[in-house]
Design a protein around this motif. Structure first.
Motif, PDB file in Angstrom:
ATOM      1  N   GLY A   1       0.797  -1.244   0.145  1.00 65.38           N
ATOM      2  CA  GLY A   1       0.226   0.157  -0.109  1.00 65.38           C
ATOM      3  C   GLY A   1       0.876   1.109  -0.118  1.00 65.38           C
ATOM      4  O   GLY A   1       0.567   2.266  -0.545  1.00 65.38           O
ATOM      5  N   VAL A   2       2.160   1.281   0.579  1.00 64.14           N
ATOM      6  CA  VAL A   2       2.809   2.336   0.820  1.00 64.14           C
ATOM      7  C   VAL A   2       3.427   2.634  -0.606  1.00 64.14           C
ATOM      8  O   VAL A   2       3.522   3.950  -1.076  1.00 64.14           O
ATOM      9  CB  VAL A   2       4.065   2.141   1.665  1.00 64.14           C
ATOM     10  CG1 VAL A   2       4.997   3.267   1.461  1.00 64.14           C
ATOM     11  CG2 VAL A   2       3.685   2.131   3.223  1.00 64.14           C
ATOM     12  N   GLN A   3       3.652   1.718  -1.489  1.00 64.00           N
ATOM     13  CA  GLN A   3       4.285   1.827  -2.672  1.00 64.00           C
ATOM     14  C   GLN A   3       3.239   2.557  -3.587  1.00 64.00           C
ATOM     15  O   GLN A   3       3.531   3.089  -4.424  1.00 64.00           O
ATOM     16  CB  GLN A   3       4.839   0.517  -3.467  1.00 64.00           C
ATOM     17  CG  GLN A   3       5.143   0.601  -4.616  1.00 64.00           C
ATOM     18  CD  GLN A   3       5.709  -0.756  -5.328  1.00 64.00           C
ATOM     19  OE1 GLN A   3       4.862  -1.675  -5.164  1.00 64.00           O
ATOM     20  NE2 GLN A   3       6.765  -0.907  -5.902  1.00 64.00           N
ATOM     21  N   LEU A   4       1.825   1.921  -3.597  1.00 64.23           N
ATOM     22  CA  LEU A   4       0.987   2.253  -4.232  1.00 64.23           C
ATOM     23  C   LEU A   4       0.608   4.130  -3.862  1.00 64.23           C
ATOM     24  O   LEU A   4       0.198   4.761  -4.805  1.00 64.23           O
ATOM     25  CB  LEU A   4      -0.497   1.647  -4.016  1.00 64.23           C
ATOM     26  CG  LEU A   4      -0.418   0.129  -4.565  1.00 64.23           C
ATOM     27  CD1 LEU A   4      -1.737  -0.436  -4.197  1.00 64.23           C
ATOM     28  CD2 LEU A   4       0.078  -0.097  -5.818  1.00 64.23           C
ATOM     29  N   LEU A   5       0.504   4.240  -2.537  1.00 69.52           N
ATOM     30  CA  LEU A   5       0.530   5.872  -2.358  1.00 69.52           C
ATOM     31  C   LEU A   5       1.483   6.438  -2.722  1.00 69.52           C
ATOM     32  O   LEU A   5       1.320   7.812  -3.319  1.00 69.52           O
ATOM     33  CB  LEU A   5       0.552   5.771  -0.525  1.00 69.52           C
ATOM     34  CG  LEU A   5       0.182   7.117  -0.162  1.00 69.52           C
ATOM     35  CD1 LEU A   5      -1.258   7.891  -0.535  1.00 69.52           C
ATOM     36  CD2 LEU A   5       0.209   7.138   1.362  1.00 69.52           C
ATOM     37  N   GLU A   6       2.658   6.137  -2.841  1.00 68.19           N
ATOM     38  CA  GLU A   6       3.973   6.931  -3.364  1.00 68.19           C
ATOM     39  C   GLU A   6       3.992   6.961  -4.942  1.00 68.19           C
ATOM     40  O   GLU A   6       4.186   8.060  -5.394  1.00 68.19           O
ATOM     41  CB  GLU A   6       5.386   6.324  -3.092  1.00 68.19           C
ATOM     42  CG  GLU A   6       5.499   6.153  -1.457  1.00 68.19           C
ATOM     43  CD  GLU A   6       6.874   5.405  -1.336  1.00 68.19           C
ATOM     44  OE1 GLU A   6       7.276   4.769  -2.149  1.00 68.19           O
ATOM     45  OE2 GLU A   6       7.345   5.554  -0.230  1.00 68.19           O
ATOM     46  N   CYS A   7       3.233   6.058  -5.483  1.00 72.62           N
ATOM     47  CA  CYS A   7       2.812   6.002  -6.819  1.00 72.62           C
ATOM     48  C   CYS A   7       2.063   7.292  -7.382  1.00 72.62           C
ATOM     49  O   CYS A   7       2.475   7.930  -8.137  1.00 72.62           O
ATOM     50  CB  CYS A   7       2.406   4.752  -7.400  1.00 72.62           C
ATOM     51  SG  CYS A   7       2.169   4.989  -9.094  1.00 72.62           S
ATOM     52  N   ILE A   8       0.927   7.279  -6.386  1.00 76.15           N
ATOM     53  CA  ILE A   8      -0.331   8.272  -6.993  1.00 76.15           C
ATOM     54  C   ILE A   8       0.410   9.478  -6.391  1.00 76.15           C
ATOM     55  O   ILE A   8       0.021  10.568  -7.231  1.00 76.15           O
ATOM     56  CB  ILE A   8      -1.459   7.803  -6.448  1.00 76.15           C
ATOM     57  CG1 ILE A   8      -2.787   8.719  -6.898  1.00 76.15           C
ATOM     58  CG2 ILE A   8      -1.528   8.017  -4.684  1.00 76.15           C
ATOM     59  CD1 ILE A   8      -3.025   8.574  -8.401  1.00 76.15           C
ATOM     60  N   ALA A   9       1.125   9.568  -5.256  1.00 80.25           N
ATOM     61  CA  ALA A   9       1.615  10.895  -4.945  1.00 80.25           C
ATOM     62  C   ALA A   9       2.428  11.566  -6.149  1.00 80.25           C
ATOM     63  O   ALA A   9       2.420  12.819  -6.616  1.00 80.25           O
ATOM     64  CB  ALA A   9       2.141  10.908  -3.695  1.00 80.25           C
ATOM     65  N   ARG A  10       3.501  10.656  -6.617  1.00 78.01           N
ATOM     66  CA  ARG A  10       4.359  11.025  -7.500  1.00 78.01           C
ATOM     67  C   ARG A  10       3.627  11.572  -8.684  1.00 78.01           C
ATOM     68  O   ARG A  10       4.268  12.560  -9.635  1.00 78.01           O
ATOM     69  CB  ARG A  10       5.286   9.997  -7.841  1.00 78.01           C
ATOM     70  CG  ARG A  10       6.585  10.170  -8.821  1.00 78.01           C
ATOM     71  CD  ARG A  10       7.497   9.043  -8.781  1.00 78.01           C
ATOM     72  NE  ARG A  10       6.768   7.961  -9.521  1.00 78.01           N
ATOM     73  CZ  ARG A  10       6.427   7.004  -8.930  1.00 78.01           C
ATOM     74  NH1 ARG A  10       6.708   6.703  -7.571  1.00 78.01           N
ATOM     75  NH2 ARG A  10       5.803   5.778  -9.404  1.00 78.01           N
ATOM     76  N   THR A  11       2.841  10.517  -9.194  1.00 73.70           N
ATOM     77  CA  THR A  11       2.174  10.977 -10.745  1.00 73.70           C
ATOM     78  C   THR A  11       1.524  12.175 -10.575  1.00 73.70           C
ATOM     79  O   THR A  11       1.502  12.949 -11.684  1.00 73.70           O
ATOM     80  CB  THR A  11       1.104   9.829 -10.924  1.00 73.70           C
ATOM     81  OG1 THR A  11       1.897   8.521 -10.719  1.00 73.70           O
ATOM     82  CG2 THR A  11       0.423  10.050 -12.252  1.00 73.70           C
ATOM     83  N   LEU A  12       0.792  12.520  -9.584  1.00 70.68           N
ATOM     84  CA  LEU A  12      -0.168  13.727  -9.388  1.00 70.68           C
ATOM     85  C   LEU A  12       0.934  15.070  -9.251  1.00 70.68           C
ATOM     86  O   LEU A  12       0.592  16.010 -10.056  1.00 70.68           O
ATOM     87  CB  LEU A  12      -0.946  13.941  -8.174  1.00 70.68           C
ATOM     88  CG  LEU A  12      -2.111  12.718  -8.019  1.00 70.68           C
ATOM     89  CD1 LEU A  12      -2.768  12.579  -6.844  1.00 70.68           C
ATOM     90  CD2 LEU A  12      -3.128  13.014  -9.307  1.00 70.68           C
ATOM     91  N   LEU A  13       1.888  14.963  -8.771  1.00 69.81           N
ATOM     92  CA  LEU A  13       2.942  15.824  -8.515  1.00 69.81           C
ATOM     93  C   LEU A  13       3.497  16.265 -10.149  1.00 69.81           C
ATOM     94  O   LEU A  13       3.622  17.400 -10.579  1.00 69.81           O
ATOM     95  CB  LEU A  13       3.939  15.449  -7.456  1.00 69.81           C
ATOM     96  CG  LEU A  13       5.292  16.722  -7.660  1.00 69.81           C
ATOM     97  CD1 LEU A  13       4.889  18.069  -7.342  1.00 69.81           C
ATOM     98  CD2 LEU A  13       6.395  15.985  -6.777  1.00 69.81           C
ATOM     99  N   GLU A  14       4.034  15.098 -10.576  1.00 74.70           N
ATOM    100  CA  GLU A  14       4.504  15.302 -11.882  1.00 74.70           C
ATOM    101  C   GLU A  14       3.571  15.732 -12.992  1.00 74.70           C
ATOM    102  O   GLU A  14       4.107  16.450 -13.910  1.00 74.70           O
ATOM    103  CB  GLU A  14       5.042  13.908 -12.680  1.00 74.70           C
ATOM    104  CG  GLU A  14       6.202  13.351 -11.826  1.00 74.70           C
ATOM    105  CD  GLU A  14       6.415  11.942 -12.103  1.00 74.70           C
ATOM    106  OE1 GLU A  14       5.684  11.246 -13.049  1.00 74.70           O
ATOM    107  OE2 GLU A  14       7.530  11.361 -11.832  1.00 74.70           O
TER     108      GLU A  14
END
Length: 486
Positions: A376-389
């Protein structure tokens, strides 16, 4: 009185169905850990009994032969992401063609999981089977296979096996002329692979998911998925990375079939709601090849017309995938992405839409993911990174659970695993991570989906509308849809 009796039978069916669930899936060794690929076909090499075991015998107990199943004219689809959308596009193309030509005029669709209602998994002509048909066929299957009087009493179908059997039984009894089956997790040992002679098979994009069952490498995944290939049956796949692509080619040769890789069709409409996301254009292109091949083989001389294609795309729908619900001032962007590949697409889709409409409007993210199979942490980091980018960082982030209602009530057929890490601890971890990622964001938690949605609506009232992204889990999305669009 009849209505009350029918409701009672439906509730009884759902309760009995829930009893077929097992607590956890056995973990299967990777193909690479075996001496060679050939040994991977030996069920003794597996931990636990493969889901395919018993399916043919159970169908025979129901009175259905291999020929009965083959006469359903099946399109068999597997993959890691995009299976449901590809199935729905295929169904839509065959449906519009059938309306014009008369064949197929009755189309079955079997997919999983469901979001709002278990009957979603078994559909005929674009609609879940009715409660009456569901209960009738459920008890026909249950009483034949689960009764203590049967010879098979010691070996009975589990939850997903039972649902697949129920789908076969329903489609055969309802005389469907075409059936589209989505695999559950893999392919080679999947319960749906009891299908001996599909009309055509398809593989969507592959990625690392369900690795405890399918193995730790993308090649392992490809080996399992390509298990649906059958001798002489046309096989299609979207483009894959080099490793899995070579595995698919090897398995196609092994199964004596021709495999064709399908790229995005440049003739698809350039601007369309259903095709607003690149991955959906790819899924649609694969479905188009599957539908055209189906018609060529089952109706020689016929083909999909341009109108069949355009109407099929126009009438396409797949709940919980790139779905937008507009309630006036606010828009809810709902997507059941639950792996990194899908979440990257979800974040990009959300950003594209909000920038096109009102880039300054307040943004809210509602996220939930509790799973033993994924990080779940990896998934959260993924959506955070994608929204930032994509310049789409949310102003407010709300973490919640899979509990739908504040009072704790939920669908009777919805059984959720309790995560090893309790809700407050896991959501606390998520909250800390997000605050470190974006100290300016307002981060909160709520123990129910209903409470999280209420929080978002309160923000909307204060901000004169919001853009809300709901993602991270199909369980979350199903609960949200029940509340946003009952």
């Amino acid at each position: 009185m009849y209505s009350v009796c029918r409701c009672s039978r439906m509730l009884n069916a759902l309760k009995l169905l829930e009893m077929r669930r097992r607590k956890a899936r056995p973990k299967t060794p990777a193909v690479s850990t075996l001496k060679n690929v050939a040994t991977a076909t030996d069920s003794q090499s597996l931990r636990g009994l493969p889901s395919l075991v018993g399916m043919r015998e159970w169908l025979q107990l129901l009175g259905h032969t291999d020929d009965d199943v083959n006469k359903l004219n099946i399109v068999h689809i597997t993959g890691t992401k995009g299976k449901g959308s590809t199935c729905a596009f295929t169904r839509s193309f065959l449906h519009t063609h059938g309306l014009r030509t008369g064949f197929p005029n009755r189309i079955g669709l079997y997919t999983s999981p469901d979001l709002q209602c278990v009957r979603e998994r078994i559909q005929i002509n674009n609609h879940p089977i009715t409660e009456e048909l569901f209960t009738r066929y459920f008890f026909e299957v249950y009483e034949r296979l689960i009764s203590p009087d049967t010879e098979q009493a010691k070996r009975q179908p589990r939850y997903l096996q039972f649902l697949a059997l129920l789908a076969f039984h329903s489609f055969i009894r309802e005389n469907v002329q075409a059936a589209i089956f989505e695999t559950h997790h893999g392919g080679e040992y999947d319960a749906t692979n009891v299908i001996q002679k599909p009309v055509v098979t398809g593989i969507t994009s592959l990625g690392l998911d369900h690795i405890d069952q399918l193995g730790p490498t993308i090649e392992n995944i490809a080996w399992h998925k390509s298990g649906i290939f059958k001798p002489g049956v046309p096989a299609f796949s979207v483009p894959q990375k080099a490793g899995p692509s070579e595995m698919l080619k090897s398995r196609a040769a092994e199964r004596n079939t021709v495999l064709k890789f399908v790229s995005t069709d440049r003739c698809l409409p350039p601007s369309n709601r259903a095709l607003s996301v690149p991955v959906q254009r790819l899924n649609c292109s694969l479905a188009l090849e599957l539908a055209m091949t189906f018609i060529q083989l089952k109706e020689p001389g016929q083909t999909l017309s341009a109108d069949d294609v355009s109407d099929g795309i126009k009438n396409f729908s797949w709940i919980g995938r790139f779905e937008v619900i507009d309630d006036g001032a606010s828009q809810w962007f709902v997507d059941g992405a639950h792996n990194t590949l899908s979440l990257e697409q979800t974040g990009a889709w959300f950003a594209k839409n909000i920038h096109a409409e009102s880039p300054q409007k307040c943004r809210v993210l509602i996220f939930s993911h509790f799973s033993e199979e994924r990080d779940g942490v990896q998934l959260l980091e993924c959506i955070a990174r994608t929204l930032l980018e994509n310049d789409a960082k949310p102003d407010h982030v709300i973490f919640t659970t899979y509990q739908e209602r504040e009072d704790g009530t939920s669908r009777i057929d919805k059984t959720l695993k309790v995560p090893e890490t309790p809700f407050p601890d896991l959501c606390g971890i998520y909250s800390s991570l997000w605050k470190a990622f974006d100290p300016q964001a307002t981060v909160s938690t709520d123990p129910s989906i209903e409470g999280a949605i209420k929080q978002a609506k309160t923000i909307a009232a204060e901000e004169d509308g919001v853009h809300v992204l709901v993602t991270g889990s199909l369980h979350l999305v199903g609960g949200a849809l029940n509340l946003l669009r009952p």
